[in-house]
Design a protein around this motif. Structure first.
Motif, PDB file in Angstrom:
ATOM      1  N   GLY A  44       0.822  -1.197   0.000  1.00 55.80           N
ATOM      2  CA  GLY A  44       0.000   0.000   0.000  1.00 55.80           C
ATOM      3  C   GLY A  44       0.856   1.247   0.000  1.00 55.80           C
ATOM      4  N   ILE A  45       0.248   2.360   0.364  1.00 51.89           N
ATOM      5  CA  ILE A  45       0.935   3.654   0.362  1.00 51.89           C
ATOM      6  C   ILE A  45       0.582   4.410   1.648  1.00 51.89           C
ATOM      7  N   SER A  46       1.577   5.064   2.219  1.00 51.94           N
ATOM      8  CA  SER A  46       1.372   5.919   3.385  1.00 51.94           C
ATOM      9  C   SER A  46       0.892   7.301   2.952  1.00 51.94           C
ATOM     10  N   THR A  47       0.071   7.918   3.783  1.00 51.44           N
ATOM     11  CA  THR A  47      -0.378   9.281   3.493  1.00 51.44           C
ATOM     12  C   THR A  47       0.741  10.302   3.657  1.00 51.44           C
ATOM     13  N   TYR A  48       1.898   9.862   4.095  1.00 50.57           N
ATOM     14  CA  TYR A  48       3.046  10.767   4.234  1.00 50.57           C
ATOM     15  C   TYR A  48       3.307  11.556   2.955  1.00 50.57           C
ATOM     16  N   CYS A  49       3.095  10.926   1.806  1.00 45.94           N
ATOM     17  CA  CYS A  49       3.385  11.587   0.526  1.00 45.94           C
ATOM     18  C   CYS A  49       2.423  12.730   0.229  1.00 45.94           C
ATOM     19  N   LEU A  50       1.335  12.816   0.996  1.00 42.72           N
ATOM     20  CA  LEU A  50       0.348  13.884   0.813  1.00 42.72           C
ATOM     21  C   LEU A  50       0.071  14.588   2.141  1.00 42.72           C
ATOM     22  N   LEU A  78       6.053  -3.714   6.666  1.00 41.03           N
ATOM     23  CA  LEU A  78       7.242  -3.003   6.210  1.00 41.03           C
ATOM     24  C   LEU A  78       6.900  -1.579   5.814  1.00 41.03           C
ATOM     25  N   HIS A  79       7.888  -0.699   5.972  1.00 39.61           N
ATOM     26  CA  HIS A  79       7.875   0.632   5.384  1.00 39.61           C
ATOM     27  C   HIS A  79       8.931   0.632   4.282  1.00 39.61           C
ATOM     28  N   LEU A  80       8.519   0.974   3.068  1.00 41.04           N
ATOM     29  CA  LEU A  80       9.388   0.896   1.906  1.00 41.04           C
ATOM     30  C   LEU A  80       9.726   2.293   1.390  1.00 41.04           C
ATOM     31  N   HIS A  81      11.008   2.626   1.397  1.00 38.55           N
ATOM     32  CA  HIS A  81      11.508   3.861   0.793  1.00 38.55           C
ATOM     33  C   HIS A  81      12.993   3.703   0.567  1.00 38.55           C
ATOM     34  N   ASP A  82      13.540   4.466  -0.348  1.00 40.99           N
ATOM     35  CA  ASP A  82      14.929   4.316  -0.766  1.00 40.99           C
ATOM     36  C   ASP A  82      15.784   5.442  -0.193  1.00 40.99           C
ATOM     37  N   ASN A  83      17.097   5.233  -0.163  1.00 39.11           N
ATOM     38  CA  ASN A  83      18.047   6.284   0.183  1.00 39.11           C
ATOM     39  C   ASN A  83      19.443   5.856  -0.271  1.00 39.11           C
ATOM     40  N   ASN A  84      20.411   6.746  -0.081  1.00 44.11           N
ATOM     41  CA  ASN A  84      21.782   6.473  -0.512  1.00 44.11           C
ATOM     42  C   ASN A  84      22.649   5.904   0.599  1.00 44.11           C
ATOM     43  N   GLY A  85      22.032   5.519   1.713  1.00 43.58           N
ATOM     44  CA  GLY A  85      22.785   4.982   2.838  1.00 43.58           C
ATOM     45  C   GLY A  85      23.359   6.035   3.749  1.00 43.58           C
ATOM     46  N   SER A 145      11.049 -10.586  -1.693  1.00 46.28           N
ATOM     47  CA  SER A 145      11.085 -12.024  -1.456  1.00 46.28           C
ATOM     48  C   SER A 145      10.803 -12.352   0.008  1.00 46.28           C
ATOM     49  N   ALA A 146      11.449 -11.616   0.925  1.00 46.55           N
ATOM     50  CA  ALA A 146      11.230 -11.857   2.358  1.00 46.55           C
ATOM     51  C   ALA A 146       9.805 -11.494   2.762  1.00 46.55           C
ATOM     52  N   MET A 147       9.264 -10.440   2.182  1.00 47.77           N
ATOM     53  CA  MET A 147       7.890 -10.038   2.473  1.00 47.77           C
ATOM     54  C   MET A 147       6.923 -11.151   2.099  1.00 47.77           C
ATOM     55  N   LYS A 148       7.135 -11.759   0.937  1.00 46.17           N
ATOM     56  CA  LYS A 148       6.264 -12.851   0.506  1.00 46.17           C
ATOM     57  C   LYS A 148       6.404 -14.061   1.426  1.00 46.17           C
ATOM     58  N   GLN A 149       7.634 -14.394   1.798  1.00 44.93           N
ATOM     59  CA  GLN A 149       7.873 -15.552   2.657  1.00 44.93           C
ATOM     60  C   GLN A 149       7.191 -15.404   4.012  1.00 44.93           C
ATOM     61  N   LYS A 150       7.169 -14.186   4.531  1.00 46.61           N
ATOM     62  CA  LYS A 150       6.600 -13.944   5.860  1.00 46.61           C
ATOM     63  C   LYS A 150       5.139 -13.525   5.793  1.00 46.61           C
ATOM     64  N   ASN A 151       4.598 -13.432   4.579  1.00 50.71           N
ATOM     65  CA  ASN A 151       3.196 -13.023   4.390  1.00 50.71           C
ATOM     66  C   ASN A 151       2.921 -11.688   5.073  1.00 50.71           C
ATOM     67  N   ALA A 152       3.855 -10.762   4.910  1.00 49.56           N
ATOM     68  CA  ALA A 152       3.761  -9.455   5.553  1.00 49.56           C
ATOM     69  C   ALA A 152       3.060  -8.460   4.633  1.00 49.56           C
ATOM     70  N   THR A 153       2.512  -7.424   5.245  1.00 51.38           N
ATOM     71  CA  THR A 153       2.005  -6.283   4.490  1.00 51.38           C
ATOM     72  C   THR A 153       3.108  -5.232   4.390  1.00 51.38           C
ATOM     73  N   ALA A 154       2.923  -4.255   3.514  1.00 59.31           N
ATOM     74  CA  ALA A 154       3.924  -3.203   3.351  1.00 59.31           C
ATOM     75  C   ALA A 154       3.254  -1.942   2.854  1.00 59.31           C
ATOM     76  N   VAL A 155       3.837  -0.799   3.211  1.00 63.13           N
ATOM     77  CA  VAL A 155       3.395   0.473   2.638  1.00 63.13           C
ATOM     78  C   VAL A 155       4.604   1.250   2.152  1.00 63.13           C
ATOM     79  N   ILE A 156       4.405   1.957   1.064  1.00 62.28           N
ATOM     80  CA  ILE A 156       5.432   2.834   0.515  1.00 62.28           C
ATOM     81  C   ILE A 156       5.379   4.151   1.272  1.00 62.28           C
ATOM     82  N   GLU A 157       6.529   4.574   1.810  1.00 59.05           N
ATOM     83  CA  GLU A 157       6.582   5.773   2.660  1.00 59.05           C
ATOM     84  C   GLU A 157       7.600   6.749   2.059  1.00 59.05           C
ATOM     85  N   VAL A 158       7.269   7.269   0.875  1.00 51.95           N
ATOM     86  CA  VAL A 158       8.161   8.225   0.221  1.00 51.95           C
ATOM     87  C   VAL A 158       7.558   9.620   0.301  1.00 51.95           C
ATOM     88  N   LYS A 159       8.364  10.626  -0.048  1.00 52.44           N
ATOM     89  CA  LYS A 159       7.978  12.001   0.262  1.00 52.44           C
ATOM     90  C   LYS A 159       7.083  12.660  -0.783  1.00 52.44           C
TER      91      LYS A 159
END
Length: 236
Positions: free
Chosen positions: A3-9, A180-187, A207-221
């Motif tokens: 899914g998506i977090s409302t953080y982006c809005l 999970l919270h999914l977002h990228d960075n340069n480390g 792959s790990a998300m599928k194995q653990k049957n976890a949910t996730a949201v994209i948390e980008v700006k």
């Protein structure tokens, strides 16, 4: 499910954010801050999406060595639990922090006190909650897999961007997590960038998300970045 977090809005009214996001996803995480403070559970009844809630965190510290602040922080989160119970949404929490190294032990005891109180409130309200790992600042609790003991078996939300900042993403992927919270960075900076703009390899994450049957949201700006991230991740 991704899914998506409302953080982006976050600068738009919550109702507008939900309208825009519900056109793209069936899972929305509401960041319970600012214009998105969740005060009216009735708002959610007109949407078919599933919801999670990111509890308030600005100005709060459930590990604070000052007892009035710790108590107030638990109270604010308990109020969030009450609203989440009406919506039927799990809640994601920050695990608190200490201001000085010589306060680490006391802050740890304060966190344990808060955890007992939050567990009791969650049982009373029939709400589930999880703690997320934090970013690169030294004073945060729960930055690496070795820190997971502090949450004493509570559910865990893996923040992928934060794990990358602490160079421990592979270790976290091997631990149990439910969300999970999914977002990228340069480390180096907690930029909450669009997937593909940083140096994170998201394939093992998916792959790990599928194995653990976890949910996730994209948390980008940005909204466009969130939609693009969803497109990329769903392709994988």
């Amino acid at each position: 499910m991704i899914g998506i977090s409302t953080y982006c809005l976050i600068e738009e009214p919550l109702s507008d954010a939900l309208d825009r996001l519900s056109a793209h996803t069936r899972l929305i995480e509401v960041m319970d801050e600012g214009l998105h403070s969740v005060t009216s559970p009735e708002l959610f009844g007109s949407y078919s999406a599933d919801f999670t809630i990111h509890a308030p965190f600005h100005g709060l510290n459930i590990a604070c060595v000052f007892e009035p602040i710790r108590t107030a922080s638990v109270g604010v989160i308990t109020d969030c639990f009450a609203v989440a119970a009406e919506i039927g949404a799990p809640v994601v929490l920050h695990p608190g922090y200490f201001a000085w190294e010589n306060e680490r032990e006391l802050a740890g005891r304060q966190f344990k006190k808060s955890l007992r109180e939050l567990n009791a409130a969650a049982r009373d309200l029939s709400v589930t909650f999880s703690f997320e790992n934090m970013g690169g600042m030294n004073f945060f609790n729960l930055r690496t897999p070795d820190d997971l003991a502090i949450i004493e078996g509570s559910k865990f939300t893996l923040d992928v961007g934060h794990a990358n900042l602490n160079r421990c993403l592979p270790g976290f992927l091997a631990t149990p997590f439910s969300h999970l919270h999914l977002h990228d960075n340069n480390g180096k900076q907690d930029s909450h960038s669009t997937v593909g703009e940083g140096n994170i390899d998201f394939r093992p994450v998916i792959s790990a998300m599928k194995q653990k049957n976890a949910t996730a949201v994209i948390e980008v700006k940005s909204f466009d970045g969130a939609v693009e991230s969803l497109r990329i991740l769903e392709r994988w």
